[in-house]
Design a protein around this motif. Structure first.
Motif, PDB file in Angstrom:
ATOM      1  N   GLY A  11       0.779  -1.303   0.394  1.00  0.00           N
ATOM      2  CA  GLY A  11       0.177  -0.361   0.324  1.00  0.00           C
ATOM      3  C   GLY A  11       0.368   1.001   0.218  1.00  0.00           C
ATOM      4  N   GLY A  12       0.648   2.718  -0.207  1.00  0.00           N
ATOM      5  CA  GLY A  12       0.560   3.218  -0.526  1.00  0.00           C
ATOM      6  C   GLY A  12       0.414   4.962  -0.758  1.00  0.00           C
ATOM      7  N   SER A  13       0.478   5.338  -1.096  1.00  0.00           N
ATOM      8  CA  SER A  13      -0.428   7.409  -1.280  1.00  0.00           C
ATOM      9  C   SER A  13      -0.111   6.884  -2.927  1.00  0.00           C
ATOM     10  CB  SER A  13       0.074   8.265  -1.810  1.00  0.00           C
ATOM     11  OG  SER A  13      -0.795   9.611  -1.983  1.00  0.00           O
ATOM     12  N   HIS A  14      -1.646   6.597  -3.964  1.00  0.00           N
ATOM     13  CA  HIS A  14      -1.098   6.980  -5.332  1.00  0.00           C
ATOM     14  C   HIS A  14      -0.142   7.450  -6.136  1.00  0.00           C
ATOM     15  CE1 HIS A  14      -5.820   5.567  -4.913  1.00  0.00           C
ATOM     16  NE2 HIS A  14      -5.129   5.143  -5.448  1.00  0.00           N
ATOM     17  N   THR A  64      -9.734  12.184   0.378  1.00  0.00           N
ATOM     18  CA  THR A  64      -9.475  13.847   2.047  1.00  0.00           C
ATOM     19  C   THR A  64     -10.679  12.877   3.331  1.00  0.00           C
ATOM     20  OG1 THR A  64     -11.173  14.991   1.173  1.00  0.00           O
ATOM     21  CG2 THR A  64      -8.725  15.447   0.526  1.00  0.00           C
ATOM     22  N   ASP A  65     -11.360  12.100   2.720  1.00  0.00           N
ATOM     23  CA  ASP A  65     -12.391  12.020   4.314  1.00  0.00           C
ATOM     24  C   ASP A  65     -11.993  10.899   4.830  1.00  0.00           C
ATOM     25  OD1 ASP A  65     -14.645  12.086   6.052  1.00  0.00           O
ATOM     26  OD2 ASP A  65     -16.468  12.420   5.052  1.00  0.00           O
ATOM     27  N   LEU A  66     -11.227  10.312   5.357  1.00  0.00           N
ATOM     28  CA  LEU A  66     -11.334   9.532   5.232  1.00  0.00           C
ATOM     29  C   LEU A  66     -11.955   8.171   6.016  1.00  0.00           C
ATOM     30  CD1 LEU A  66      -7.098  10.151   6.221  1.00  0.00           C
ATOM     31  CD2 LEU A  66      -8.069   9.298   4.174  1.00  0.00           C
ATOM     32  N   SER A  67     -13.023   8.499   6.668  1.00  0.00           N
ATOM     33  CA  SER A  67     -13.687   8.389   7.790  1.00  0.00           C
ATOM     34  C   SER A  67     -14.741   6.939   7.158  1.00  0.00           C
ATOM     35  CB  SER A  67     -14.964   8.919   8.172  1.00  0.00           C
ATOM     36  OG  SER A  67     -15.168   9.713   7.073  1.00  0.00           O
ATOM     37  N   ASP A  68     -14.967   6.987   6.288  1.00  0.00           N
ATOM     38  CA  ASP A  68     -15.640   6.591   5.241  1.00  0.00           C
ATOM     39  C   ASP A  68     -14.469   4.904   4.389  1.00  0.00           C
ATOM     40  OD1 ASP A  68     -17.500   4.221   4.876  1.00  0.00           O
ATOM     41  OD2 ASP A  68     -17.303   5.195   2.661  1.00  0.00           O
ATOM     42  N   CYS A  69     -13.165   5.136   3.807  1.00  0.00           N
ATOM     43  CA  CYS A  69     -13.038   4.828   3.686  1.00  0.00           C
ATOM     44  C   CYS A  69     -11.215   3.670   4.030  1.00  0.00           C
ATOM     45  CB  CYS A  69     -11.947   4.948   2.348  1.00  0.00           C
ATOM     46  SG  CYS A  69     -11.019   6.356   3.067  1.00  0.00           S
ATOM     47  N   HIS A  70     -10.970   4.313   5.841  1.00  0.00           N
ATOM     48  CA  HIS A  70     -10.292   3.868   6.535  1.00  0.00           C
ATOM     49  C   HIS A  70     -11.345   2.687   7.144  1.00  0.00           C
ATOM     50  CE1 HIS A  70      -8.632   3.506  10.908  1.00  0.00           C
ATOM     51  NE2 HIS A  70      -7.216   3.288   9.740  1.00  0.00           N
ATOM     52  N   LEU A  71     -10.712   1.708   6.820  1.00  0.00           N
ATOM     53  CA  LEU A  71     -11.297   0.518   7.803  1.00  0.00           C
ATOM     54  C   LEU A  71      -9.771  -0.306   8.668  1.00  0.00           C
ATOM     55  CD1 LEU A  71     -12.385  -1.987   4.622  1.00  0.00           C
ATOM     56  CD2 LEU A  71     -13.740   0.201   5.999  1.00  0.00           C
ATOM     57  N   THR A  72     -10.697  -0.875   9.675  1.00  0.00           N
ATOM     58  CA  THR A  72     -10.386  -1.628  10.843  1.00  0.00           C
ATOM     59  C   THR A  72     -11.101  -3.312  11.134  1.00  0.00           C
ATOM     60  OG1 THR A  72     -11.921  -0.337  12.889  1.00  0.00           O
ATOM     61  CG2 THR A  72      -9.987   0.608  11.471  1.00  0.00           C
ATOM     62  N   HIS A 146      -2.309  21.332  -6.113  1.00  0.00           N
ATOM     63  CA  HIS A 146      -1.674  20.754  -5.176  1.00  0.00           C
ATOM     64  C   HIS A 146      -1.509  20.574  -4.224  1.00  0.00           C
ATOM     65  CE1 HIS A 146       0.873  19.752  -9.027  1.00  0.00           C
ATOM     66  NE2 HIS A 146       0.381  20.822  -9.482  1.00  0.00           N
ATOM     67  N   LYS A 147      -2.172  21.680  -3.464  1.00  0.00           N
ATOM     68  CA  LYS A 147      -2.280  21.922  -1.869  1.00  0.00           C
ATOM     69  C   LYS A 147      -3.300  20.632  -1.522  1.00  0.00           C
ATOM     70  CE  LYS A 147      -1.898  23.949   2.466  1.00  0.00           C
ATOM     71  NZ  LYS A 147      -2.684  23.053   3.224  1.00  0.00           N
ATOM     72  N   HIS A 148      -4.236  20.388  -2.124  1.00  0.00           N
ATOM     73  CA  HIS A 148      -5.320  19.703  -2.178  1.00  0.00           C
ATOM     74  C   HIS A 148      -4.935  18.556  -1.841  1.00  0.00           C
ATOM     75  CE1 HIS A 148      -9.246  18.294  -1.518  1.00  0.00           C
ATOM     76  NE2 HIS A 148      -9.011  17.381  -2.224  1.00  0.00           N
ATOM     77  N   ILE A 149      -4.094  17.777  -2.831  1.00  0.00           N
ATOM     78  CA  ILE A 149      -3.256  16.825  -2.991  1.00  0.00           C
ATOM     79  C   ILE A 149      -2.543  16.413  -1.915  1.00  0.00           C
ATOM     80  CG2 ILE A 149      -1.870  14.849  -4.726  1.00  0.00           C
ATOM     81  CD1 ILE A 149      -2.864  15.872  -6.844  1.00  0.00           C
ATOM     82  N   ILE A 150      -1.909  17.377  -1.463  1.00  0.00           N
ATOM     83  CA  ILE A 150      -0.343  17.257  -0.215  1.00  0.00           C
ATOM     84  C   ILE A 150      -1.021  16.804   0.737  1.00  0.00           C
ATOM     85  CG2 ILE A 150       1.432  18.741   1.257  1.00  0.00           C
ATOM     86  CD1 ILE A 150       2.171  20.100  -1.744  1.00  0.00           C
ATOM     87  N   ASP A 151      -2.180  17.818   1.106  1.00  0.00           N
ATOM     88  CA  ASP A 151      -3.350  17.526   2.173  1.00  0.00           C
ATOM     89  C   ASP A 151      -4.349  16.278   1.979  1.00  0.00           C
ATOM     90  OD1 ASP A 151      -2.779  20.332   2.980  1.00  0.00           O
ATOM     91  OD2 ASP A 151      -4.555  21.140   2.144  1.00  0.00           O
ATOM     92  N   SER A 152      -4.008  15.791   0.955  1.00  0.00           N
ATOM     93  CA  SER A 152      -4.629  14.581   1.253  1.00  0.00           C
ATOM     94  C   SER A 152      -2.947  13.282   1.969  1.00  0.00           C
ATOM     95  CB  SER A 152      -5.539  14.022   0.459  1.00  0.00           C
ATOM     96  OG  SER A 152      -5.551  12.502   0.298  1.00  0.00           O
ATOM     97  N   TRP A 153      -2.261  13.362   0.871  1.00  0.00           N
ATOM     98  CA  TRP A 153      -1.042  12.769   1.622  1.00  0.00           C
ATOM     99  C   TRP A 153      -0.817  12.742   2.371  1.00  0.00           C
ATOM    100  CZ3 TRP A 153       3.692  12.698   4.293  1.00  0.00           C
ATOM    101  CH2 TRP A 153       4.053  12.052   3.291  1.00  0.00           C
ATOM    102  N   MET A 154      -0.966  13.924   3.389  1.00  0.00           N
ATOM    103  CA  MET A 154      -0.519  13.696   4.699  1.00  0.00           C
ATOM    104  C   MET A 154      -1.765  12.796   5.648  1.00  0.00           C
ATOM    105  SD  MET A 154       1.228  17.386   5.576  1.00  0.00           S
ATOM    106  CE  MET A 154       2.589  18.250   4.723  1.00  0.00           C
ATOM    107  N   ASN A 155      -2.481  14.069   5.577  1.00  0.00           N
ATOM    108  CA  ASN A 155      -4.025  13.304   6.653  1.00  0.00           C
ATOM    109  C   ASN A 155      -4.282  11.231   6.407  1.00  0.00           C
ATOM    110  OD1 ASN A 155      -5.288  15.165   7.244  1.00  0.00           O
ATOM    111  ND2 ASN A 155      -6.343  15.822   4.719  1.00  0.00           N
ATOM    112  N   ILE A 156      -3.496  11.032   5.133  1.00  0.00           N
ATOM    113  CA  ILE A 156      -3.706   9.295   4.692  1.00  0.00           C
ATOM    114  C   ILE A 156      -2.168   9.221   5.396  1.00  0.00           C
ATOM    115  CG2 ILE A 156      -3.022   7.531   3.092  1.00  0.00           C
ATOM    116  CD1 ILE A 156      -4.510   9.600   0.967  1.00  0.00           C
ATOM    117  N   HIS A 157      -1.407   9.580   5.664  1.00  0.00           N
ATOM    118  CA  HIS A 157      -0.067   8.970   6.636  1.00  0.00           C
ATOM    119  C   HIS A 157       0.140   8.961   8.668  1.00  0.00           C
ATOM    120  CE1 HIS A 157       1.548   9.113   2.047  1.00  0.00           C
ATOM    121  NE2 HIS A 157       2.436   8.183   2.330  1.00  0.00           N
ATOM    122  N   LYS A 158      -0.824  10.335   8.523  1.00  0.00           N
ATOM    123  CA  LYS A 158      -0.875  10.574   9.446  1.00  0.00           C
ATOM    124  C   LYS A 158      -2.170   8.909  10.398  1.00  0.00           C
ATOM    125  CE  LYS A 158      -1.385  15.472  10.127  1.00  0.00           C
ATOM    126  NZ  LYS A 158      -1.817  16.285   9.814  1.00  0.00           N
TER     127      LYS A 158
END
Length: 311
Positions: A11-14, A64-72, A146-158
């Motif tokens: 896995g990893g950011s696209h 960007t909204d990880l509440s649904d696509c993040h699974l545990t 680019h700011k939107h994509i970078i913010d998405s990257w950071m949210n995913i890695h957090k």
């Protein structure tokens, strides 16, 4: 297929190198990947119907909204039924004689705890790439900033940083380190999985970070600067004209399909994004002025033991 089989999830950011890593690992005679599936990039997410694939959330750059696509683990019930449904969709494309089965989908980075609950013998490899370069690479798929994509990257890695505390078997690797020493990194993965090293294969890969970076720089210097010089006639650039050009860039050039003009806008967008994200990017071990390397250990960035990091 028995429980003793090992399952590797990459896995990893696209646009972080997940496909490259999966391809090289699948060349090992004991590892079978999903191949000739007929779905995009042979990714298992598009074969199964247990969880939603990336396209449901908008695709690269839009997650960007990880509440649904993040699974545990909480999403992995009933585990036996869900596991079998996934296996029914993946098993036809794996070689049953192999010791290790590999599945690569970028957003495994947000589903590792879920997958571990279904596959207790799961091994995870997460590849991390410079967020600025990821934003450049994803721009061909999305017209977000680019700011939107970078913010998405950071949210995913957090979210990944939090999830790592729950995983039994995982490794972290940067795209930049993998490209600089691919065979050494592959050998480290083979040793971790308990496989013989594949000495017959010669990994030949190159770091494409500078190519992205230089393409944007070149287009900015060759197209944009001469354009401004012609518009201004060599005179100081007045405020009203600067505002007009900025408006044109954002409202008109953005909608054009000409690649050169689009790259002009994107380069300007990168400059604005760097101004707003450089400090945050630094906290993740990358420098906007050093596009082809990481400047800090993943062990420190993700607060994990050094043994979990491939360098």
């Amino acid at each position: 297929m028995t429980q003793e089989k090992k399952y590797i999830f990459i896995g990893g950011s696209h646009r972080s190198g997940t496909t490259l890593l999966a391809k090289l690992l699948s060349d090992h005679p004991s590892i079978s990947d999903l191949s000739e599936t007929g779905v995009p990039m042979d990714e298992g997410q598009f074969l199964q119907d247990v969880y939603k694939d990336d396209n449901h959330y908008g695709g690269p750059g839009f997650i960007t909204d990880l509440s649904d696509c993040h699974l545990t683990e909480k999403d992995a019930e009933p585990a036996g039924e869900l596991r079998q449904r996934i296996l029914d969709s993946w098993e036809p494309y794996w070689d049953p004689a192999s010791d290790v089965f590999l599945e690569k989908s970028p957003m495994n980075i947000l589903k590792s705890r879920f997958l571990q609950a279904l596959f207790p013998n799961a091994y995870f490899i997460f590849i991390v790439r410079h967020p600025l370069i990821v934003s450049m690479a994803q721009q061909k798929w999305t017209r977000t900033s680019h700011k939107h994509i970078i913010d998405s990257w950071m949210n995913i890695h957090k979210r990944l940083k939090t999830d790592l505390k729950y995983l039994k078997h995982f490794r972290l690797i940067t795209y930049e380190n993998f490209c600089s020493s691919p065979q050494r990194c592959l050998n480290s993965i083979y040793d971790w999985l308990g496989l013989e090293r594949n000495t017959s294969m010669k990994a030949d890969v190159s770091n494409s970070n500078m190519a992205y970076y230089e393409a944007y720089e070149k287009m900015y210097n060759v197209v944009y600067n001469p354009l401004l010089a012609r518009v201004c006639g060599g005179r100081p650039y007045p405020l009203w004209k600067r505002k007009l050009v900025n408006c044109i860039e954002r409202k008109l050039l953005y909608a054009l399909t000409n690649n050169n003009l689009m790259l002009v806008w994107k380069k300007r967008d990168i400059d604005w994004s760097i101004d707003g994200s450089s400090d945050d990017i630094l906290q993740w071990g990358y420098d906007v002025n050093i596009p082809d390397a990481s400047i800090a250990s993943l062990a420190d960035i993700f607060s994990v033991d050094q043994r979990h990091v491939i360098e």
